[in-house]
Structures are given as structure tokens and as C-alpha cells.
Design a protein around this motif. Structure first.
Motif, PDB file in Angstrom:
ATOM      1  N   SER A 140       0.827  -1.212   0.000  1.00 23.19           N
ATOM      2  CA  SER A 140       0.000   0.000   0.000  1.00 23.19           C
ATOM      3  C   SER A 140       0.858   1.258   0.000  1.00 23.19           C
ATOM      4  O   SER A 140       0.523   2.252  -0.658  1.00 23.19           O
ATOM      5  CB  SER A 140      -0.915   0.007   1.226  1.00 23.19           C
ATOM      6  OG  SER A 140      -0.146  -0.039   2.428  1.00 23.19           O
ATOM      7  N   LYS A 249       5.302   2.704  14.922  1.00 21.83           N
ATOM      8  CA  LYS A 249       5.120   1.408  14.281  1.00 21.83           C
ATOM      9  C   LYS A 249       6.331   1.054  13.448  1.00 21.83           C
ATOM     10  O   LYS A 249       7.037   1.940  12.947  1.00 21.83           O
ATOM     11  CB  LYS A 249       3.893   1.411  13.359  1.00 21.83           C
ATOM     12  CG  LYS A 249       2.562   1.219  14.039  1.00 21.83           C
ATOM     13  CD  LYS A 249       1.471   1.081  12.982  1.00 21.83           C
ATOM     14  CE  LYS A 249       0.133   0.754  13.605  1.00 21.83           C
ATOM     15  NZ  LYS A 249      -0.907   0.551  12.565  1.00 21.83           N
ATOM     16  N   GLU A 253       4.165  -2.720   9.383  1.00 23.80           N
ATOM     17  CA  GLU A 253       2.843  -2.846   9.974  1.00 23.80           C
ATOM     18  C   GLU A 253       1.901  -1.721   9.585  1.00 23.80           C
ATOM     19  O   GLU A 253       0.800  -1.612  10.129  1.00 23.80           O
ATOM     20  CB  GLU A 253       2.979  -2.886  11.501  1.00 23.80           C
ATOM     21  CG  GLU A 253       3.870  -4.018  12.006  1.00 23.80           C
ATOM     22  CD  GLU A 253       4.173  -3.879  13.485  1.00 23.80           C
ATOM     23  OE1 GLU A 253       3.751  -2.862  14.084  1.00 23.80           O
ATOM     24  OE2 GLU A 253       4.825  -4.783  14.047  1.00 23.80           O
ATOM     25  N   THR A 255      -0.926   0.553   7.967  1.00 22.20           N
ATOM     26  CA  THR A 255      -2.217   0.343   7.306  1.00 22.20           C
ATOM     27  C   THR A 255      -2.285   1.196   6.047  1.00 22.20           C
ATOM     28  O   THR A 255      -1.411   2.032   5.792  1.00 22.20           O
ATOM     29  CB  THR A 255      -3.359   0.721   8.253  1.00 22.20           C
ATOM     30  OG1 THR A 255      -3.288   2.143   8.519  1.00 22.20           O
ATOM     31  CG2 THR A 255      -3.267  -0.042   9.569  1.00 22.20           C
ATOM     32  N   LEU A 256      -3.351   1.021   5.278  1.00 18.75           N
ATOM     33  CA  LEU A 256      -3.532   1.811   4.061  1.00 18.75           C
ATOM     34  C   LEU A 256      -3.652   3.290   4.394  1.00 18.75           C
ATOM     35  O   LEU A 256      -3.060   4.141   3.715  1.00 18.75           O
ATOM     36  CB  LEU A 256      -4.771   1.335   3.304  1.00 18.75           C
ATOM     37  CG  LEU A 256      -5.152   2.156   2.060  1.00 18.75           C
ATOM     38  CD1 LEU A 256      -4.023   2.163   1.046  1.00 18.75           C
ATOM     39  CD2 LEU A 256      -6.439   1.604   1.437  1.00 18.75           C
ATOM     40  N   GLU A 258      -2.444   4.918   6.967  1.00 18.44           N
ATOM     41  CA  GLU A 258      -1.141   5.421   7.399  1.00 18.44           C
ATOM     42  C   GLU A 258      -0.176   5.540   6.224  1.00 18.44           C
ATOM     43  O   GLU A 258       0.601   6.497   6.137  1.00 18.44           O
ATOM     44  CB  GLU A 258      -0.578   4.504   8.480  1.00 18.44           C
ATOM     45  CG  GLU A 258      -1.375   4.564   9.781  1.00 18.44           C
ATOM     46  CD  GLU A 258      -1.049   3.417  10.728  1.00 18.44           C
ATOM     47  OE1 GLU A 258      -1.403   3.508  11.909  1.00 18.44           O
ATOM     48  OE2 GLU A 258      -0.451   2.418  10.266  1.00 18.44           O
ATOM     49  N   SER A 259      -0.239   4.585   5.303  1.00 21.23           N
ATOM     50  CA  SER A 259       0.606   4.659   4.110  1.00 21.23           C
ATOM     51  C   SER A 259       0.266   5.884   3.279  1.00 21.23           C
ATOM     52  O   SER A 259       1.160   6.573   2.763  1.00 21.23           O
ATOM     53  CB  SER A 259       0.444   3.389   3.274  1.00 21.23           C
ATOM     54  OG  SER A 259       0.897   2.250   3.973  1.00 21.23           O
ATOM     55  N   ALA A 306     -10.254   3.452   4.460  1.00 23.30           N
ATOM     56  CA  ALA A 306      -9.214   4.396   4.848  1.00 23.30           C
ATOM     57  C   ALA A 306      -9.736   5.832   4.850  1.00 23.30           C
ATOM     58  O   ALA A 306      -9.287   6.657   5.646  1.00 23.30           O
ATOM     59  CB  ALA A 306      -8.018   4.269   3.910  1.00 23.30           C
ATOM     60  N   ALA A 311      -5.808   8.002   9.425  1.00 17.32           N
ATOM     61  CA  ALA A 311      -4.741   7.657  10.365  1.00 17.32           C
ATOM     62  C   ALA A 311      -4.678   8.664  11.505  1.00 17.32           C
ATOM     63  O   ALA A 311      -4.976   9.855  11.341  1.00 17.32           O
ATOM     64  CB  ALA A 311      -3.408   7.605   9.630  1.00 17.32           C
TER      65      ALA A 311
END
Length: 732
Positions: A140, A249, A253, A255-256, A258-259, A306, A311
Motif C-alpha cells: 500500500s 510502528k 505494519e 495500514t492503508l 497510514e501509508s 481508509a 490515520a
């Protein structure tokens, strides 16, 4: 009589040249005939070839519009080739950086920084060889990066003409810059080899270096380097460090959501950093998700979760990391590595620095307070501060009002005119060339060609002592002194005291026209605070590697201090500069109970305002102005800079043992003699720890720290005689 023979058989006939000359003549005649024939035949051959070529092209003769297009294309190719060669010549300097065999790892340091007391204050650097492999970075995050920064990354060759044209069209429609035309490879070239300078020459170098990177690296290597080297805000570089800083993190690890937030930082990390402006970061992350859908890397259904659950970054609003100091300290580590082979080999290190966190907080607070209360009113938008103890150890540094908005360090990298704060260099030179503080010099107009310096009040005092001239910051006197012993000697004195940047030998040099940095001014004045020894600014006390091995310790590895100025001349200048604070242009810098000295500086049109001052304990330089060199509203060195200096230095001297100013007795100052001993302490509401520990105390604390580290390292390796691990040792 006997007849004389007329000739022998080999002699020349009457009127004929010798046979050897006839042979030479025939040779050159033959050669001439051969050359003429060869040239004629070559010309005939070329003419026939050209005629055949012309006859062949006549079959394709264009007329009308087609002829215009053909000629236009031909001329375009010709001029394009010529332009390509010229631009390539301009790009050659950029390729010098690629000659280093380790250009991918030249700045590859992972540094944990500690303050002077051993507490962690931040980290800098990256380790490419030990970082997370590309295949372990979330898909991601890679898709979000490509969709936002370079959708055609795997199809172009370093320069994306299609993407550049599309960006130009979008920017034209929007009437501004809404899309960038640089490819991911071009951005990497800038990060590796160039600066953020906005210029045509930098873009040219960037383009050629992008082609060079594409020719020498695979697409996967380029992408990995970009993810590791990009600045992500908050003083961190690379997605691995950013994941830890913003989300606590491991990058694996993410998430989408956060990416998407991290990918949004590449464009403007200061603007979209979530710990500074979370709403802006979330809005930018939403744009990244839209980019992923438009690039057909994900569907709307895949990103809807998302969008609804953006995030949440770690709250670092209460943290005030010394970002500018850490950037400078990292540069100092790199310089030290060039001289220290052990440090050059070990790239993962812990560095104990000279920073005092309490003084750093007070420096930030002093600058922020004065800017907030007076900045808009006085048209002053930028400030910088550097404070150090008299041996050059930097204890606080403010490189700007907001690191999130601008990472440019105005305390170290900015060069500004010092104005009258440069005059102590002139007067020290005068004292070293026969003048005394009570020497009389006329304050009257002095002309050098068509230029004549003017005093601040546009008037003249007539004959004055050097003591009064420096106290009242008269401009004509230092210029008149420079005509006596020469500007070259002034430059030599300035370099000896600590200035490092090149000084321009101009007629206005004595009144501060040549540019200097804030850190250099603090360092130069430190030589007055310590009695005449050169005090280069430094940040590193000790460097240890990942195994706890000491690679560098300043107290044993640094060279001994060098005397730069005669001690008696330092005493003379200190006495005058104390008078500048007591009765001159810097009265706002007074500190109750503390002997302080210094000099104000204000440049033409009020563009730069300085106060550089010192005590027996600290030397501190403060600058106010604007990044775009516009004028302030009559900000002088005796106003905002002196006020900021006083706020900071009053705190710095609370609760410590006051050191003596070389050559100045506190009892000789009437104001200090009248001050009650407890007056300063009564003004401090909060109890603070001593700012500078005694040397014996520092040594004891360091020894305790080394023993603790040694015990922790040994306890896991101890084995009892029976072969069983020994019980863990608890260290209180």
C-alpha cells in the motif's frame, strides 16, 4: 700546351642542371600532378554522389505546408542537438559527485544524540544496508508513493516527457503550480547530489543525473533509495524512520490510511506533517487515496475504509526537539568521520552532545515570545540564536521560528551583514597596533573616493577616545582606523578570533558590510569571554559505537586551545564592551547581578539587527531580520535582539556559579555594587537545575554511566562454574 679536358662523363652538359636536380624536379612535378589529379577525382566523385543524393531526394520533394513542416523539423533537430551539447556542458559539475565509489552511502549514518547529561534528545540519519528490504515494505505504501509522485515510474527512462506535459497543462488550467513535473528519479537525484535551490541550472543537473541513475541502477534500487532518503518532516528521513516517528510502528505494519498519510508528506513535509497540522495531513492523505484510484492501483471500494477511518498520528505537540541543533550536529559527525577512521567504518553511533535541554527550551521560548509580541508590529519575520560556553561548546541553538515550516538553519547557514557588531574586530586590531582605549581620534567626515560613512544620528562629536567611539558606536572612527593600519589586518584578526567565511576587503568592511554567520559571531566573541583563546563552535563530546566502544572523546582527542589574542588587549576590549551594555547602545541587555559585555549591530535600511554578548559563563549571538532581505520597521540591535538575549541569558545565569569576566571586576560597576545578592534569585519563580556542572561532578556522573553500561553488557554473558547462567544483576 696541353689541352684542358672540358668535362667528365657525369658532368652536366653546357647550360643543363645536374642530373640529381633534374630527378628532384621530376619527382615534385609528378607529386603535384598526383595531388591535382586526386583532388579533381575526389571532387568529381563527391559531386556525382551529391547529384545522385539530390536526385534521390527530389523524389520526396515537399511543397506547401509539408515543406514548411519538414524544414521546421530539420532546424529543430539541429538546434536541439546544439542545445543538448551546451546543456550537457553545464551539467558536468554535477557528475563530479558520482565519481565517489560510496556515493550511495556517503551520508549513511544512524546517530542517536544525547544531551550533555546523557539523555536522548533525538535521532538522525539512515542505514541503507540494514534498513527494511523493499519487498517487506507494505504494498500500500509503494502504490501510494507511485500514484502520487510518479505513475509512469516503471515505463520512463528517468525523465517523463508525457508526465511533464500533463503537469504543464494542469498548472496552466489552475493558474498556478498544482502538479510537479519531476519524476521520482529526478527527486532522488536532487536528494543524493543537489540542493533545494530553485534555479534552471539545478533542473538541468537534476535531469542529467536522473538519466545517469537510470543507467546505473535498477528501478527497484532507485525506488528503495528514494524511500530511504526522502525527507519526511519532523527531522526524520525515510519511510522507516517516519513510521516510527509518526505512528510508533514498524514500517511493515502500516495500514492503508497510514501509508497514504506518509506518501502525502513527499510533496511538502513541513506543511502536511501530522504532528504539526493533523487536519491538513488527513486532507492530503485523502488526495493520495484518490490518486491511487485514478491510477487504477486500487478501487474506490478498497479505499473507502481508509477514507472513513483516517490515520491518527502520535501526539508530539508537547515535544520540542532541538531540530536545528540536531541537523548541525549530524554535519559535525560527518566532518569528524572524515578525520576519524574508526568512526568512518562504524555507521551506527551514539553521540553525547554539548546541548543543555533547559537552555534550549529557554532559547526557543525567548525567540518565540519576542517574535510573537513584536514580529508583525516591527516587520521582523525571522530570528536566530546561538549560545555557547567560552570554550566553544554550543548549549543552545535556534535556527528559525518553526522547523516544520522551514528546515533552513539561519544560525549556521545564513550569511548576513553584522553591522556595528563587527567593530570589536577593528578595535582589537587597533589595540594590537599601538592604540589604547584612551587614544584620541577625530570624529569628523572621512572620504574614500566618493564614499563617506555617516553616523547613526547624522552628527559628529569631534575628537573622541576609542572607548567612547565604541560605546556610542560611531561609524567614522573604525573607518579612519582602517586607513591607518589597513583592512588586511582587520581581516586577519577576525579570522584569528573565529570567523570562518570569506570576508570581502571592501572600504565599508570596518562598519560590518561583509557577511557572517550567527554561529561564527558567537564563536568569535567567545575568544573575548575566555581571555583570548580561539573557541571554534563544537557539538560533540563523545561518540560510542553500537557495542559501547568509545570512538571519540573530545577531552582527550581534541587539540589544545590556541591563543588568538594578547591577554592584555582582551582586557582592554572587555572593559569597553561592558560599558556598551552599562551605558551604551545595549542597555536592554543588562542582567541584574551579572557582568555582561557585547555589541549591537544594525545594517542599512534596518535589514539586519544583531546583539552579540557574553559573560564569563556564556557567549550568545542573536539576529533578527527577514528571510527575503526586506527591511524591518526600524529594528535595531539594541531592541529585539538585546531583549531576546536578556531573556535567555538571565535564565542561563540563574542558580550557577558566576565566572569572572577577564579583565573586569564586578566591584568596579556601580550598578552591580548596589544590587542585593539575592535580587536575581528572587526574580526566578521556578527552581532550575544548575546549567553548567562542575568538572568533577561531570566526570563522576560519566564514570557512573560507563559502569552501568558495562554491568548491563556483562550480566547476560556471565556463566557460573556449573554451566548455568548467573542470576541477573539488578542495578538501582
Amino acid at each position: 700546351m696541353t689541352d684542358t679536358p672540358q668535362s667528365n662523363e657525369t658532368g652536366p652538359a653546357d647550360g643543363q642542371p645536374p642530373k640529381s636536380k633534374r630527378r628532384i624536379r621530376r619527382f615534385f612535378l609528378g607529386l603535384d600532378a598526383f595531388v591535382d589529379t586526386a583532388l579533381w577525382r575526389s571532387g568529381s566523385t563527391i559531386r556525382r554522389i551529391f547529384e545522385r543524393y539530390d536526385a534521390f531526394l527530389r523524389r520526396f520533394r515537399a511543397t506547401g505546408v509539408w515543406r514548411f513542416l519538414a524544414e521546421l523539423s530539420s532546424d529543430g533537430l539541429t538546434y536541439g542537438l546544439a542545445g543538448f551539447i551546451v546543456v550537457l556542458a553545464f551539467a558536468q559539475p554535477a557528475f563530479e559527485a558520482t565519481r565517489y565509489a560510496d556515493w550511495k552511502t556517503t551520508d549513511d549514518f544512524a546517530v542517536t544524540f544525547l544531551d550533555r547529561f546523557g539523555k536522548e534528545i533525538g535521532r538522525r540519519g539512515i542505514v541503507l544496508n540494514d534498513s527494511v528490504p523493499l519487498e517487506e515494505i507494505p504494498d500500500s505504501l509503494i502504490k501510494a508513493t507511485l500514484a502520487t509522485e510518479d505513475r509512469r515510474f516503471f515505463s520512463h527512462f528517468g525523465i517523463d516527457f508525457v508526465g511533464t506535459f500533463r503537469a504543464m497543462v494542469e498548472n496552466a488550467r489552475a493558474g498556478g503550480v498544482v502538479q510537479g513535473g519531476s519524476t521520482l528519479t529526478q527527486q532522488l537525484a536532487k536528494n543524493l547530489f543537489l540542493t533545494n535551490e530553485r534555479s534552471l541550472s539545478r533542473k538541468v543537473k537534476e535531469a542529467y543525473l536522473a538519466l545517469w541513475l537510470e543507467a546505473n541502477l535498477t528501478k527497484q534500487e532507485i525506488l528503495k533509495l528514494y524511500l530511504d532518503r526522502a525527507y519526511m518532516g519532523g527531522g526524520v528521513f525515510g519511510v522507516t524512520a517516519a513510521a516510527e516517528f509518526y505512528f510508533n510502528k514498524n514500517v511493515r505494519e502500516l495500514t492503508l490510511a497510514e501509508s497514504a498519510m506518509l506518501a502525502g508528506l513527499f510533496k511538502a513535509p513541513g506543511k502536511y506533517a501530522p504532528h504539526i497540522n493533523l487536519p491538513a495531513a488527513r486532507a492530503r492523505a485523502n488526495e493520495v487515496l484518490t490518486n491511487m484510484v485514478q491510477a487504477r492501483l486500487l478501487t474506490e471500494g478498497q479505499v473507502i475504509g481508509a477514507r472513513r477511518n483516517p490515520a491518527l498520528a502520535v501526539d508530539r505537540s508537547q515535544e520540542q526537539l532541538p531540530e536545528y541543533f540536531l541537523d548541525w550536529a549530524l554535519d559535525e559527525v560527518k566532518k569528524l568521520a572524515r578525520r576519524n577512521p574508526a568512526l568512518a567504518r562504524d555507521r551506527i553511533v551514539t553521540v553525547r552532545t554539548t546541548l543543555d535541554p533547559a537552555l534550549q527550551r529557554q532559547a526557543d521560548l525567548a525567540v518565540e515570545t519576542v517574535l510573537r509580541e513584536n514580529g508583525k508590529l516591527r516587520d521582523a519575520g525571522a530570528a536566530a540564536l546561538v549560545s555557547m560556553i567560552p570554550d566553544g561548546a554550543v548549549v543552545a541553538m535556534v535556527g528559525g521560528s518553526s522547523y516544520g515550516e522551514s528546515q533552513f538553519n539561519r544560525a549556521v547557514n545564513a550569511l548576513r551583514q553584522p553591522g556595528s557588531s563587527f567593530k570589536p574586530f577593528v578595535y582589537m586590531t587597533a589595540f594590537m597596533n599601538g592604540y589604547e582605549p584612551d587614544s584620541i581620534v577625530p570624529d569628523r567626515p572621512v572620504w574614500i573616493g566618493n564614499w563617506s560613512p555617516k553616523n547613526y544620528n547624522r552628527s559628529y562629536r569631534g575628537p573622541v577616545t576609542l572607548r567612547l567611539a565604541l560605546t556610542k558606536s560611531i561609524n567614522t572612527i573604525p573607518v579612519r582606523l582602517s586607513l591607518d593600519f589597513g583592512r588586511e589586518k582587520i581581516i586577519e584578526t577576525a579570522y584569528a578570533m573565529g570567523l570562518t567565511h570569506e570576508l570581502e576587503n571592501s572600504i565599508s568592511l570596518p562598519i560590518g558590510s561583509s557577511e557572517v554567520s550567527v554561529i561564527d559571531m558567537a564563536s568569535a566573541y567567545s575568544s573575548l569571554a575566555n581571555g583570548g583563546f580561539k573557541a571554534p563552535a563544537y557539538a560533540i563530546l563523545e561518540v560510542t559505537n553500537s557495542d559501547g566502544e568509545v570512538l571519540y572523546r573530545r577531552e582527550q582527542d581534541a587539540p589544545s586551545p590556541q591563543r588568538a589574542l594578547p591577554e592584555d588587549k582582551v582586557h582592554q576590549l572587555n572593559e569597553i564592551l561592558v560599558n556598551v551594555v552599562e551605558a551604551g547602545t545595549a542597555r536592554r541587555a543588562r542582567i541584574d547581578g551579572v557582568v555582561a559585555a557585547g555589541k549591537t549591530g544594525t545594517t542599512n535600511a534596518y535589514r539586519d539587527a544583531w546583539f552579540v554578548g557574553y559573560t564569563g559563563n556564556f557567549s550568545t549571538a542573536v539576529w533578527f531580520g527577514n528571510d527575503d532581505f526586506t527591511s524591518t520597521r526600524r529594528v535595531t540591535g539594541g531592541s529585539l535582539p538585546a531583549m531576546t538575549w536578556q531573556k535567555y541569558m538571565a535564565f542561563a545565569h540563574s542558580g550557577i556559579e558566576l565566572a569572572r569576566m577577564p579583565g573586569v571586576e564586578a566591584d568596579s560597576l556601580p550598578r552591580l555594587a548596589r544590587a542585593a545578592p539575592s535580587r536575581q534569585a528572587d526574580k526566578q519563580v521556578d527552581a532550575v537545575q544548575p546549567r553548567v556542572l562542575k568538572r568533577r561532578t561531570q566526570d563522576l556522573l560519566l564514570e557512573i554511566g560507563r559502569d552501568l553500561h558495562r554491568l548491563r553488557a556483562q550480566k547476560s554473558a556471565r556463566i557460573t562454574p556449573s554451566g548455568e547462567p548467573e542470576k541477573a544483576v539488578t542495578v538501582q
